[in-house]
Design a protein around this motif. Structure first.
Motif, PDB file in Angstrom:
ATOM      1  N   HIS A 155       0.801  -1.226   0.000  1.00 16.78           N
ATOM      2  CA  HIS A 155       0.000   0.000   0.000  1.00 16.78           C
ATOM      3  C   HIS A 155       0.832   1.272   0.000  1.00 16.78           C
ATOM      4  N   ASP A 156       2.147   1.121   0.080  1.00 16.85           N
ATOM      5  CA  ASP A 156       3.033   2.265  -0.133  1.00 16.85           C
ATOM      6  C   ASP A 156       3.808   2.128  -1.434  1.00 16.85           C
ATOM      7  N   ARG A 160      -3.770   7.622  -4.337  1.00 14.80           N
ATOM      8  CA  ARG A 160      -4.147   8.598  -3.309  1.00 14.80           C
ATOM      9  C   ARG A 160      -3.847  10.026  -3.758  1.00 14.80           C
ATOM     10  N   ARG A 197      -5.562   4.600   3.111  1.00 19.75           N
ATOM     11  CA  ARG A 197      -4.413   3.702   3.000  1.00 19.75           C
ATOM     12  C   ARG A 197      -4.739   2.484   3.852  1.00 19.75           C
TER      13      ARG A 197
END
Length: 265
Positions: free
Chosen positions: A141-142, A150, A167
């Motif tokens: 998710h990063d 995002r 997130r």
């Protein structure tokens, strides 16, 4: 597959079925049990039931999913006539509020990240399993794909429609170990980063549009289909820069986190 979206698209999800299936195969292989009953939480379109049947040929297998489209597809495909597919929510299952109750093995593939505060449910989910509880969740998710989602969604005019894109906080292996390692349990945790070689136009956009970006795209489409198309063009351009096409295809690095909790003998 739980999630805040109108519903999931089995066809879109299965576009990269081989790549999405590999972690489940590796997870199932690490479950050291001989169950008579297996529950698959977030079974999706039922395409992985064959993996469970091959691993445990005599088991009674039940697939559970909160998506009507996924359950309908699983029932229609009927890849395993002995399996059953039930429309139900993971949280209800964990709290004993679903028609499906505990099994010898409870397993979940890339679904728990959609359950709000899923970490608090893990001990309860493990307790529903007579022999073993196993799951795999994305740990990416990063990654650029999600960071760009995002960032683009936070721009005007999209932000007024979708608000902040969450997130989804999956944990590292050590945190899952701490949550599941209790008296009477043996816990195995690990992580793997796969590098998938994707092909075709905008393959990373196609990949994430079926999963992580789906709630955002659905919200934009419900507001104005043209706004969704504009977002996809802007997001797709950013993804092409972050994931350039090579002569061999487009490489997508995808980290996944695994856990298997087995009742001690």
């Amino acid at each position: 597959m739980p999630g805040r979206t109108t519903d999931w698209s089995p066809g879109d999800y299965l576009r990269f079925g081989d790549e999405r299936s590999r972690p489940f195969v590796e997870l199932v292989a690490r479950v050291p049990s001989a169950p008579s009953t297996v529950v698959d939480l977030g079974c999706g379109p039922g395409h992985l039931t064959a993996v469970l049947r091959a691993r445990w040929p005599a088991a009674d297998v039940v697939g559970l999913d909160s998506s009507p489209a996924m359950v309908e597809r699983a029932r229609a495909e009927n890849a395993d006539p002995r399996a059953r597919y039930v429309l139900a929510d993971v949280r209800d299952y964990a709290l004993g509020r679903s028609a499906v109750t505990g099994a010898d093995v409870v397993i979940s593939n890339a679904a728990l990240q959609w359950v709000p505060d899923h970490r608090t449910l893990l001990p309860r989910l493990a307790d529903t399993a007579g022999q073993a509880f196993a799951f795999q969740v994305p740990g990416n998710h990063d990654a650029p794909s999600h960071v760009l989602l995002r960032e683009v969604a936070a721009r005007a005019p999209y932000a007024d429609v979708v608000g902040p894109v969450e997130r989804r906080a999956t944990a590292d292996p050590g945190e899952y170990l701490d949550l599941l390692a209790r008296p009477g349990w043996d816990v195995d945790v690990w992580e793997t980063t796969y590098t998938h070689l994707l092909h075709g136009p905008d393959p990373v956009l196609g990949w994430i549009s079926a999963t992580g970006a789906r709630p955002t795209l659905d919200a934009l489409a419900a507001h104005d289909p043209a706004l969704r198309a504009r977002f996809e063009a802007e997001y797709g351009a950013a993804l092409r820069e972050a994931y350039p096409e090579r002569p061999s295809g487009t490489a997508l690095a995808f980290r996944r986190v695994f856990a298997v909790a087995t009742r001690a003998a």
